[in-house]
Design a protein around this motif. Structure first.
Motif, PDB file in Angstrom:
ATOM      1  N   TRP A 160      33.021  51.272  56.871  1.00 17.93           N
ATOM      2  CA  TRP A 160      31.994  52.006  57.610  1.00 17.93           C
ATOM      3  C   TRP A 160      31.422  53.141  56.767  1.00 17.93           C
ATOM      4  O   TRP A 160      30.204  53.400  56.799  1.00 17.93           O
ATOM      5  CB  TRP A 160      32.584  52.557  58.912  1.00 17.93           C
ATOM      6  CG  TRP A 160      32.948  51.472  59.877  1.00 17.93           C
ATOM      7  CD1 TRP A 160      34.203  51.048  60.211  1.00 17.93           C
ATOM      8  CD2 TRP A 160      32.052  50.632  60.617  1.00 17.93           C
ATOM      9  NE1 TRP A 160      34.150  50.016  61.109  1.00 17.93           N
ATOM     10  CE2 TRP A 160      32.840  49.737  61.378  1.00 17.93           C
ATOM     11  CE3 TRP A 160      30.661  50.550  60.714  1.00 17.93           C
ATOM     12  CZ2 TRP A 160      32.283  48.778  62.221  1.00 17.93           C
ATOM     13  CZ3 TRP A 160      30.094  49.598  61.551  1.00 17.93           C
ATOM     14  CH2 TRP A 160      30.898  48.726  62.294  1.00 17.93           C
ATOM     15  N   VAL A 161      32.271  53.814  56.026  1.00 19.77           N
ATOM     16  CA  VAL A 161      31.794  54.902  55.160  1.00 19.77           C
ATOM     17  C   VAL A 161      30.929  54.342  54.033  1.00 19.77           C
ATOM     18  O   VAL A 161      29.887  54.905  53.683  1.00 19.77           O
ATOM     19  CB  VAL A 161      32.989  55.696  54.590  1.00 19.77           C
ATOM     20  CG1 VAL A 161      32.505  56.736  53.587  1.00 19.77           C
ATOM     21  CG2 VAL A 161      33.756  56.379  55.718  1.00 19.77           C
ATOM     22  N   LYS A 164      27.533  53.452  55.416  1.00 18.79           N
ATOM     23  CA  LYS A 164      26.697  54.640  55.615  1.00 18.79           C
ATOM     24  C   LYS A 164      26.062  55.071  54.296  1.00 18.79           C
ATOM     25  O   LYS A 164      24.866  55.415  54.250  1.00 18.79           O
ATOM     26  CB  LYS A 164      27.550  55.771  56.190  1.00 18.79           C
ATOM     27  CG  LYS A 164      26.777  57.039  56.498  1.00 18.79           C
ATOM     28  CD  LYS A 164      27.690  58.103  57.096  1.00 18.79           C
ATOM     29  CE  LYS A 164      26.932  59.394  57.358  1.00 18.79           C
ATOM     30  NZ  LYS A 164      27.827  60.457  57.906  1.00 18.79           N
ATOM     31  N   SER A 165      26.840  55.037  53.215  1.00 20.91           N
ATOM     32  CA  SER A 165      26.297  55.421  51.906  1.00 20.91           C
ATOM     33  C   SER A 165      25.193  54.476  51.465  1.00 20.91           C
ATOM     34  O   SER A 165      24.147  54.909  50.965  1.00 20.91           O
ATOM     35  CB  SER A 165      27.424  55.415  50.858  1.00 20.91           C
ATOM     36  OG  SER A 165      28.342  56.454  51.100  1.00 20.91           O
ATOM     37  N   PHE A 167      23.310  52.711  53.329  1.00 21.61           N
ATOM     38  CA  PHE A 167      22.156  52.936  54.205  1.00 21.61           C
ATOM     39  C   PHE A 167      21.267  54.047  53.641  1.00 21.61           C
ATOM     40  O   PHE A 167      20.050  53.898  53.547  1.00 21.61           O
ATOM     41  CB  PHE A 167      22.639  53.296  55.616  1.00 21.61           C
ATOM     42  CG  PHE A 167      21.533  53.560  56.592  1.00 21.61           C
ATOM     43  CD1 PHE A 167      20.900  52.511  57.243  1.00 21.61           C
ATOM     44  CD2 PHE A 167      21.118  54.860  56.861  1.00 21.61           C
ATOM     45  CE1 PHE A 167      19.869  52.749  58.144  1.00 21.61           C
ATOM     46  CE2 PHE A 167      20.092  55.106  57.766  1.00 21.61           C
ATOM     47  CZ  PHE A 167      19.467  54.048  58.401  1.00 21.61           C
ATOM     48  N   TYR A 168      21.885  55.159  53.248  1.00 24.07           N
ATOM     49  CA  TYR A 168      21.112  56.298  52.745  1.00 24.07           C
ATOM     50  C   TYR A 168      20.597  56.065  51.324  1.00 24.07           C
ATOM     51  O   TYR A 168      19.483  56.476  50.987  1.00 24.07           O
ATOM     52  CB  TYR A 168      21.966  57.572  52.772  1.00 24.07           C
ATOM     53  CG  TYR A 168      22.167  58.130  54.165  1.00 24.07           C
ATOM     54  CD1 TYR A 168      21.084  58.571  54.922  1.00 24.07           C
ATOM     55  CD2 TYR A 168      23.436  58.215  54.725  1.00 24.07           C
ATOM     56  CE1 TYR A 168      21.263  59.077  56.199  1.00 24.07           C
ATOM     57  CE2 TYR A 168      23.628  58.732  56.006  1.00 24.07           C
ATOM     58  CZ  TYR A 168      22.538  59.158  56.740  1.00 24.07           C
ATOM     59  OH  TYR A 168      22.718  59.651  57.999  1.00 24.07           O
TER      60      TYR A 168
END
Length: 316
Positions: A160-161, A164-165, A167-168
């Motif tokens: 999940w982390v 998120k990375s 994604f950005y």
């Protein structure tokens, strides 16, 4: 026009620049240590922005024209490489941190460098661009979970982390580039002329920094790491070519898929490794070495295939 021609020429020499930067970073680390860990994500974001500026909605029409080929390319990209990296790690018995880095970069999508190499190899450039774009979007979900699946038993991996990375770092700049091209076409067109060269520059800076920062680790384990990364990419190129041929695909399609499967977005691998495994020096190292290795193998194949295409054309 002259500057654009020079920029295009410099971009096509990307494999050569990668090798020279790799040597320079290991020989004189101070040349690249100024770049910094935090700048890796910024640099990769700018690369993705540049990629978005060169794309359009029409580029994705290849998916509608030949969905089977795009699906085959994506399947090969995300099935062969992570599993092959895990097998190499097991067979060679490489250290856990190094195995995580190898599997992480193998789980990344195809990189923008593959589009340059496909052009040099006389493959299907439009198909390559479409496949790179599609695999980049799929990577938001697949890269974290494939890394967790194959590397989670070596080190704790939080998918999940990682998601998120990605994604950005990947999705937002890519969408921003696509939006700029749609709503401000003149500005985007001028920027797109030089964005490939800018992307090459940032990839080289990222490669140089990681190789310089992990120099001692790389030199200490260079034989094991070099062997693992070499087998990873040579296997990807080989299987990416042979499997489509078994499905009776044309040679230029097989060449394109070979390059797309064999070349990863090593910059993304380095960014994720540097951010999420910062206390483990061996994780980013295979990602940086990968960037040099796949460019070297890809450029050799491109030269061979380009020559064979010329010979075939002469015979006709």
């Amino acid at each position: 026009m002259l500057f654009k021609s020079l920029a295009d020429g410099a971009t096509r020499l990307f494999p050569l620049w990668s090798i020279l930067v790799g040597i320079a970073a290991l020989y004189s680390p101070s040349l690249f240590l100024w770049y910094g860990t935090d700048a890796i994500s910024v640099g990769l974001g700018l690369i993705m922005l540049g990629m978005g500026l060169t794309l359009s909605v029409e580029d994705f029409s290849e998916v509608l024209k030949k969905p089977r080929l795009v699906a085959l390319g994506a399947f090969l990209q995300f099935s062969i490489m992570p599993a092959w990296a895990a097998l190499i790690s097991s067979l060679l018995g490489i250290p856990g941190e190094m195995a995580v880095g190898l599997i992480l970069v193998a789980s990344c999508p195809g990189g923008t460098a593959s589009n340059v190499v496909v052009f040099l190899a006389r493959g299907r450039v439009a198909f390559s661009v479409c496949l790179t774009a599609c695999s980049t979007l799929l990577a938001i979900l697949l890269t974290p979970w494939l890394t967790h699946l194959y590397a989670g038993h070596y080190l704790p991996v939080d998918p999940w982390v990682l998601m998120k990375s990605i994604f950005y770092i990947v999705l937002i700049p890519l969408l921003l580039g696509l939006s700029l091209k749609k709503f401000y076409p003149t500005i985007a067109r001028c920027s797109a002329d030089f964005s490939p060269l800018l992307s090459v520059l940032f990839i080289l800076l990222i490669v140089g920094f990681v190789l310089a920062a992990k120099r001692e680790t790389i030199l200490l384990h260079w034989q094991t790491m070099l062997g693992a990364v070499f087998f990873l990419h040579i296997g990807g190129f080989a299987m990416g070519y042979i499997l489509p041929r078994l499905f009776r695909e044309e040679r230029d399609v097989s060449r394109t898929l070979s390059i797309e499967v064999g070349m990863q977005n090593s910059g993304l691998g380095m960014a994720l490794a540097s951010k999420h495994f910062s206390t483990m020096p061996m994780v980013p190292a295979p990602c940086a070495l990968s960037a040099v290795m796949h460019c070297l193998i890809g450029s050799v194949l491109a030269a061979m295939w380009n020559q064979s295409s010329n010979t075939f054309a002469d015979e006709k």
